[in-house]
Design an enzyme around this catalytic site. Structure first.
Site, short mmCIF file in Angstrom:
data_model
loop_
_atom_site.label_atom_id
_atom_site.label_comp_id
_atom_site.label_asym_id
_atom_site.label_seq_id
_atom_site.Cartn_x
_atom_site.Cartn_y
_atom_site.Cartn_z
N TYR A 180 4.95 6.28 -3.13
CA TYR A 180 6.24 6.66 -3.28
C TYR A 180 7.00 5.72 -4.37
O TYR A 180 6.63 4.53 -4.25
CB TYR A 180 6.84 6.61 -1.83
CG TYR A 180 8.40 6.81 -1.79
CD1 TYR A 180 8.92 8.09 -2.34
CD2 TYR A 180 9.33 6.10 -1.02
CE1 TYR A 180 10.13 8.39 -2.45
CE2 TYR A 180 10.77 6.58 -1.06
CZ TYR A 180 11.16 7.59 -1.76
OH TYR A 180 12.39 7.95 -1.61
N TYR A 190 13.78 1.85 3.34
CA TYR A 190 12.29 2.00 3.31
C TYR A 190 11.77 0.55 3.58
O TYR A 190 11.34 -0.08 2.37
CB TYR A 190 12.07 2.54 1.99
CG TYR A 190 10.46 3.07 1.78
CD1 TYR A 190 9.92 4.44 2.56
CD2 TYR A 190 9.47 2.47 1.27
CE1 TYR A 190 8.94 4.76 2.55
CE2 TYR A 190 8.32 2.70 1.53
CZ TYR A 190 7.85 4.24 2.01
OH TYR A 190 6.50 4.45 1.72
P1 NAD Z 1 2.62 12.80 8.08
O1 NAD Z 1 3.17 11.97 9.14
O2 NAD Z 1 2.38 13.87 8.07
O3 NAD Z 1 1.12 11.83 7.71
C1 NAD Z 1 0.84 10.50 7.96
C2 NAD Z 1 -0.46 10.49 8.62
O4 NAD Z 1 -0.95 9.40 8.85
C3 NAD Z 1 -0.50 11.29 10.13
O5 NAD Z 1 -1.36 12.26 10.18
C4 NAD Z 1 -0.69 9.84 10.88
O6 NAD Z 1 -1.41 10.47 12.14
C5 NAD Z 1 -1.68 9.48 9.90
N1 NAD Z 1 -2.07 8.07 10.47
C6 NAD Z 1 -1.01 7.01 10.94
N2 NAD Z 1 -1.55 5.73 11.24
C7 NAD Z 1 -2.93 6.11 10.93
C8 NAD Z 1 -4.08 5.17 11.26
N3 NAD Z 1 -4.01 3.95 11.42
N4 NAD Z 1 -5.32 5.90 10.82
C9 NAD Z 1 -5.57 7.15 10.39
N5 NAD Z 1 -4.40 7.77 10.19
C10 NAD Z 1 -3.18 7.17 10.50
O7 NAD Z 1 3.55 12.26 6.66
P2 NAD Z 1 3.52 12.27 5.33
O8 NAD Z 1 4.88 12.21 4.63
O9 NAD Z 1 3.02 13.71 4.90
O10 NAD Z 1 2.48 10.93 4.75
C11 NAD Z 1 1.42 11.50 4.01
C12 NAD Z 1 1.60 10.41 2.94
O11 NAD Z 1 2.63 10.71 1.97
C13 NAD Z 1 1.68 9.00 3.25
O12 NAD Z 1 0.87 8.14 2.48
C14 NAD Z 1 3.17 8.61 2.90
O13 NAD Z 1 3.47 7.49 2.73
C15 NAD Z 1 3.26 9.57 1.59
N6 NAD Z 1 4.60 10.00 1.04
C16 NAD Z 1 5.43 10.44 1.87
C17 NAD Z 1 6.49 10.97 1.32
C18 NAD Z 1 7.70 11.62 2.15
O14 NAD Z 1 8.94 11.65 2.00
N7 NAD Z 1 7.29 12.32 3.39
C19 NAD Z 1 7.05 10.65 -0.08
C20 NAD Z 1 5.99 9.80 -0.78
C21 NAD Z 1 4.69 9.72 -0.06
#
Ligand code: NAD
Length: 301
Positions: A180, A190
């Site tokens: 991000y 954040y």
């Molecule tokens: P999400 O909640 O769908 O996914 C996060 C996942 O991480 C969840 O399924 C959760 O169960 C899992 N998780 C948490 N702790 C864990 C652990 N110890 N071991 C294994 N799994 C674990 O949310 P998302 O936003 O789709 O996140 C996915 C990726 O996208 C992340 O890296 C996040 O930082 C990144 N991201 C998100 C955004 C946004 O705005 N949503 C923007 C840029 C990047």
């Protein structure tokens, strides 16, 4: 005709627990392109995810573009905070959401896939998980423990996964993660060291690309995605404000969808991206290119 063709390949998408997040959309896009897809799910969320699947609550989201239903070859437990069972504290090991799940660590998952499939067991590895227990706190107020937990789960886990899974992958295999803009610009709200975790992930992407490229012929890239109100993002408490801000100020002034990120992920996983590695690729409607909010300058494009 050029098209993303992943037939005959196997993907592991780590970090899926519902159909809202990036992981599910990426799993669906990879399957749409023909890949067999395995998931890895955090044990505390796995039971709920299995129930959603069993009760048909995800059926609509599982529809692929040609009418097929998205099937998961395997759904494994994974807690990315741990490299091996020796690292797991007794209270976690004995927790009812963990016990009976077998080896849920990174090396344990790699070992299971090594035993359950013939080589090369895995072509595409997607790291789609993050956790910062103090994400709602400003960095200035973040504890050492909270900071290190964010970096451990959200970025060191990528290093460990590449180390453990690379031997199962063929030359030309692809590793992908999600980062991000907070890695390189200040995004108020954040917190908890998550900005540091994403900065580490982007630097690690370059080093891993070099080292795993030379050693295993793998490609390692990260997508810098724009904001979407997923479960993880909602914990910040500011995600809706950020989504609106992007939609108002980005070159393409509209909300990003997880499918738009997923189709880029499928491209990066495919041979079409055979020369792309070590890259942070923005998929954010162009927001990263802006240096000022529009404000009163709407008429001065
Ligand atoms: P999400 O909640 O769908 O996914 C996060 C996942 O991480 C969840 O399924 C959760 O169960 C899992 N998780 C948490 N702790 C864990 C652990 N110890 N071991 C294994 N799994 C674990 O949310 P998302 O936003 O789709 O996140 C996915 C990726 O996208 C992340 O890296 C996040 O930082 C990144 N991201 C998100 C955004 C946004 O705005 N949503 C923007 C840029 C990047």
């Amino acid at each position: 005709m050029i098209s993303v063709d992943l037939r005959g390949r196997r993907a592991l998408v780590a970090g899926v627990a519902d159909d809202v997040g990036f992981g599910f959309a990426i799993a669906r896009a990879l399957a749409d392109a023909g890949a067999a897809v395995c998931l890895a799910c955090w044990p505390p969320a796995l039971g709920i995810f299995e129930t959603l699947l069993r009760r048909g609550k995800l059926d609509a989201s599982r529809r692929l573009s040609d009418g097929r239903e998205l099937q998961f070859e395997r759904i494994y437990p994974l807690d990315a905070a741990y490299d091996s069972m020796d690292d797991v504290p007794a209270d976690v090991r004995d927790n009812r959401r963990y016990s009976g799940r077998g080896d849920f660590t990174i090396s344990g998952l790699a070992q299971r896939m090594k035993e359950e499939f013939v080589p090369p067991q895995l072509d595409i590895l997607v790291h789609c998980l993050a956790n910062g227990p103090e994400v709602h706190k400003p960095l200035l107020e973040t504890s050492r423990q909270g900071y290190l937990a964010a970096v451990s789960v959200s970025s060191y886990s990528l290093v460990s996964m590449v180390r453990n899974f690379a031997p199962l992958m063929p030359r030309g295999g692809s590793v992908l993660s999600l980062t991000y803009l907070a890695a390189e610009r200040v995004i108020p709200g954040y917190g908890g060291g998550m900005s540091s975790a994403k900065a580490a992930m982007e630097a690690d992407t370059r080093y891993l690309a070099f080292q795993a490229g030379r050693k295993y012929g793998l490609r390692i890239n990260t997508i810098s995605a724009g904001p979407v109100a997923t479960r993880a993002a909602s914990v910040t408490g500011v995600i809706n404000e950020i989504v609106d801000y992007y939609a108002a100020n980005a070159p393409l002034p509209e909300q990003l969808t997880t499918n738009e990120v997923a189709s880029v992920a499928a491209f990066l996983a495919s041979p079409l991206a055979s020369a792309v590695t070590g890259t942070t690729l923005y998929v954010d409607k162009g927001f990263h290119a802006m240096g000022k909010a529009l404000g009163d300058s709407k008429d001065h494009l």
